[in-house]
Design an enzyme around this catalytic site. Structure first.
Site, short mmCIF file in Angstrom:
data_model
loop_
_atom_site.label_atom_id
_atom_site.label_comp_id
_atom_site.label_asym_id
_atom_site.label_seq_id
_atom_site.Cartn_x
_atom_site.Cartn_y
_atom_site.Cartn_z
N THR A 4 24.64 45.80 18.48
CA THR A 4 23.95 45.60 17.20
C THR A 4 24.74 46.10 15.99
O THR A 4 25.58 47.01 16.13
CB THR A 4 22.60 46.37 17.26
OG1 THR A 4 22.00 46.38 15.97
CG2 THR A 4 22.78 47.81 17.71
N ASP A 5 24.43 45.54 14.84
CA ASP A 5 24.98 46.03 13.56
C ASP A 5 24.46 47.44 13.25
O ASP A 5 25.03 48.13 12.41
CB ASP A 5 24.61 45.07 12.42
CG ASP A 5 23.11 44.78 12.34
OD1 ASP A 5 22.43 44.85 13.38
OD2 ASP A 5 22.62 44.49 11.23
N LYS A 52 22.21 52.35 21.45
CA LYS A 52 23.02 51.15 21.68
C LYS A 52 24.51 51.51 21.71
O LYS A 52 25.27 50.96 22.52
CB LYS A 52 22.75 50.10 20.60
CG LYS A 52 21.35 49.51 20.59
CD LYS A 52 20.99 48.69 21.81
CE LYS A 52 21.76 47.41 21.92
NZ LYS A 52 21.30 46.58 23.06
N TYR A 59 17.77 54.25 17.73
CA TYR A 59 18.09 52.94 18.33
C TYR A 59 19.59 52.69 18.29
O TYR A 59 20.21 52.36 19.32
CB TYR A 59 17.33 51.85 17.58
CG TYR A 59 17.77 50.44 17.91
CD1 TYR A 59 17.46 49.85 19.13
CD2 TYR A 59 18.51 49.70 16.98
CE1 TYR A 59 17.87 48.54 19.42
CE2 TYR A 59 18.92 48.40 17.27
CZ TYR A 59 18.60 47.83 18.48
OH TYR A 59 19.02 46.55 18.77
N ASP A 104 14.42 45.81 36.66
CA ASP A 104 14.24 46.88 35.67
C ASP A 104 15.55 47.66 35.63
O ASP A 104 15.90 48.35 36.59
CB ASP A 104 13.07 47.79 36.09
CG ASP A 104 12.76 48.81 34.99
OD1 ASP A 104 13.60 48.97 34.07
OD2 ASP A 104 11.68 49.42 35.05
N GLY A 118 13.74 37.11 26.72
CA GLY A 118 13.85 37.65 25.36
C GLY A 118 14.40 36.58 24.44
O GLY A 118 14.73 35.46 24.87
N1 LIG Z 1 16.46 41.40 17.44
C1 LIG Z 1 17.44 41.67 16.59
O1 LIG Z 1 17.32 41.48 15.37
C2 LIG Z 1 18.76 42.19 17.12
C3 LIG Z 1 19.80 42.43 16.21
C4 LIG Z 1 21.04 42.87 16.70
C5 LIG Z 1 21.21 43.06 18.07
N2 LIG Z 1 20.17 42.84 18.91
C6 LIG Z 1 20.40 43.04 20.35
O2 LIG Z 1 20.34 41.77 20.96
C7 LIG Z 1 19.82 41.88 22.29
C8 LIG Z 1 18.69 40.92 22.49
O3 LIG Z 1 17.67 41.19 21.54
P1 LIG Z 1 16.38 40.26 21.42
O4 LIG Z 1 16.05 40.12 19.99
O5 LIG Z 1 16.57 39.06 22.26
O6 LIG Z 1 15.30 41.24 22.07
P2 LIG Z 1 14.01 40.90 22.96
O7 LIG Z 1 13.48 39.55 22.64
O8 LIG Z 1 13.09 42.08 22.81
O9 LIG Z 1 14.61 40.85 24.43
C9 LIG Z 1 14.89 41.99 25.17
C10 LIG Z 1 14.54 41.69 26.60
O10 LIG Z 1 14.82 42.83 27.40
C11 LIG Z 1 13.77 42.96 28.35
N3 LIG Z 1 13.71 44.33 28.82
C12 LIG Z 1 13.25 45.41 28.15
N4 LIG Z 1 13.36 46.51 28.90
C13 LIG Z 1 13.89 46.11 30.10
C14 LIG Z 1 14.22 46.77 31.30
N5 LIG Z 1 14.01 48.09 31.45
N6 LIG Z 1 14.78 46.05 32.31
C15 LIG Z 1 14.96 44.71 32.18
N7 LIG Z 1 14.64 44.02 31.08
C16 LIG Z 1 14.11 44.72 30.04
C17 LIG Z 1 12.53 42.52 27.61
O11 LIG Z 1 11.49 42.16 28.49
P3 LIG Z 1 9.96 42.55 28.15
O12 LIG Z 1 9.73 42.13 26.72
O13 LIG Z 1 9.19 41.76 29.13
O14 LIG Z 1 9.87 44.02 28.32
C18 LIG Z 1 13.06 41.35 26.81
O15 LIG Z 1 12.97 40.15 27.55
C19 LIG Z 1 19.45 43.35 22.47
O16 LIG Z 1 20.51 44.01 23.11
C20 LIG Z 1 19.33 43.88 21.05
O17 LIG Z 1 19.63 45.25 20.99
C21 LIG Z 1 18.95 42.40 18.48
#
Ligand SMILES: NC(=O)c1ccc[n+]([C@@H]2O[C@H](COP(=O)([O-])OP(=O)(O)OC[C@H]3O[C@@H](n4cnc5c(N)ncnc54)[C@H](OP(=O)(O)O)[C@@H]3O)[C@@H](O)[C@H]2O)c1
Length: 287
Positions: free
Chosen positions: A101-102, A129, A125, A36, A10
């Site tokens: 997350t925010d 979280k 969401y 998973d 991710g």
């Molecule tokens: N993106 C934002 O703007 C944002 C803002 C604030 C906080 N966050 C938090 O930051 C963290 C990382 O976000 P990110 O942007 O890096 O998201 P991301 O790129 O979507 O990464 C999430 C990862 O989790 C994996 N995943 C999903 N379901 C899973 C499961 N059941 N078991 C194991 N792995 C699983 C996904 O794999 P697949 O894609 O292969 O399913 C992906 O590699 C998350 O906790 C998110 O809530 C994100």
């Protein structure tokens, strides 16, 4: 230390691996193919084999609008999945880092949110979280809950199919009309900076608890888009629009910048979002 990173391909996971790569730590990247988090038994077997001293759980269901129609999936990964990993960490006496997350906040404040502010999420969401946070906090004594915001990184959010910076540049190159909301305020955060701060928190062995990890400063998404094109010296017309024009399924906090007095008290601070954006664009060789 032996550190397992869940969600390794991710956006944040990718940069966590990069920042730990040149350290004395042993990193075990775990992608969705390897683990998973929804499945407690297979997850337990994996960790019993790896025997990590630290687990960083970046696995998440991040499709904020889809979560409104399918809360089961969001809760399965973000809440119950987080609980599954927390129970394993508790039994193995492993330090657990959970990324949050925010969106746990309602956005009614006018000053950046600190770790002492009371969460009150607006959508599925954010609720899922926050449930994940509560499970982690109540199950694992040695935990870190890292709240971040509006992430952009080299890998792009796999759950969202890219990141905002790339989406803007692509639209501009395709001569598409660009409309961006100017009434939603946040702290854009470069995943490399967030990953680097997570490493510092762990290496400095800061006390367990919640930490806000976001680049300094705040802006609207419109201002963020403007900054991208200004840095790239692209003359692009962007139209400011209001969030209600988007007719999104999920309600989002209209004001969600994060600040960390706790990190500041330890002499730690992330650079400004403008500097982080420039660094990202340099790294991507746009500059
Ligand atoms: N993106 C934002 O703007 C944002 C803002 C604030 C906080 N966050 C938090 O930051 C963290 C990382 O976000 P990110 O942007 O890096 O998201 P991301 O790129 O979507 O990464 C999430 C990862 O989790 C994996 N995943 C999903 N379901 C899973 C499961 N059941 N078991 C194991 N792995 C699983 C996904 O794999 P697949 O894609 O292969 O399913 C992906 O590699 C998350 O906790 C998110 O809530 C994100």
């Amino acid at each position: 230390m032996k550190i397992a990173i869940i969600g390794a391909n991710g956006q944040l996971g990718f940069d966590l691996i990069r920042v730990f790569k040149d350290s004395e730590h042993e990193i075990v990247p775990l992608t969705h193919v390897d683990i998973d988090v929804i499945d407690p038994d297979s997850s337990r077997k994996i960790f019993e084999k790896i025997q990590p001293e630290i687990v960083i759980n970046c696995a998440a269901y991040v499709r904020v609008d889809d979560a409104e129609d399918g809360p089961e999936k969001a809760f399965a990964v973000n809440a119950l999945g987080a609980r599954n990993i927390a129970l394993i960490c508790k039994d193995m006496d492993t330090i657990l880092v959970y990324i949050s997350t925010d969106y746990v906040f309602d956005g009614r404040k006018t000053q950046p949110y600190t770790e002492d502010d009371i969460p009150d999420p607006l959508g599925v969401y954010g609720v899922s979280k926050l449930a994940g946070e509560y499970f982690v906090k109540n199950i694992v004594e040695n935990h870190y809950i890292i709240r971040s915001s509006s992430l952009f990184g080299i890998a792009g959010a796999s759950g969202k199919g890219g990141n905002f910076v790339e989406a803007m540049i692509k639209k501009a190159r395709n001569n598409e009309e660009i409309k961006v909301v100017d009434d939603m305020i946040m702290s854009p955060t470069y995943t490399r900076d967030a990953a680097d701060m997570i490493r510092k928190i762990l290496e400095k062995k800061l006390p367990s608890g919640v930490y806000h990890v976001a680049n300094a400063g705040q802006c609207s998404w419109y201002e963020f888009a403007e900054a991208i094109f200004n840095i790239l010296k692209m003359e692009i017309n962007i139209s400011p629009i209001k969030t209600y024009n988007l007719q999104s399924k999920a309600r989002r906090p209209m004001f969600s910048p994060l600040i960390s007095m706790k990190l500041n008290n330890h002499g730690l601070e992330l650079e400004s979002w403008e500097a982080a954006l420039r660094n990202y664009l340099i790294e991507k060789e746009y500059l």
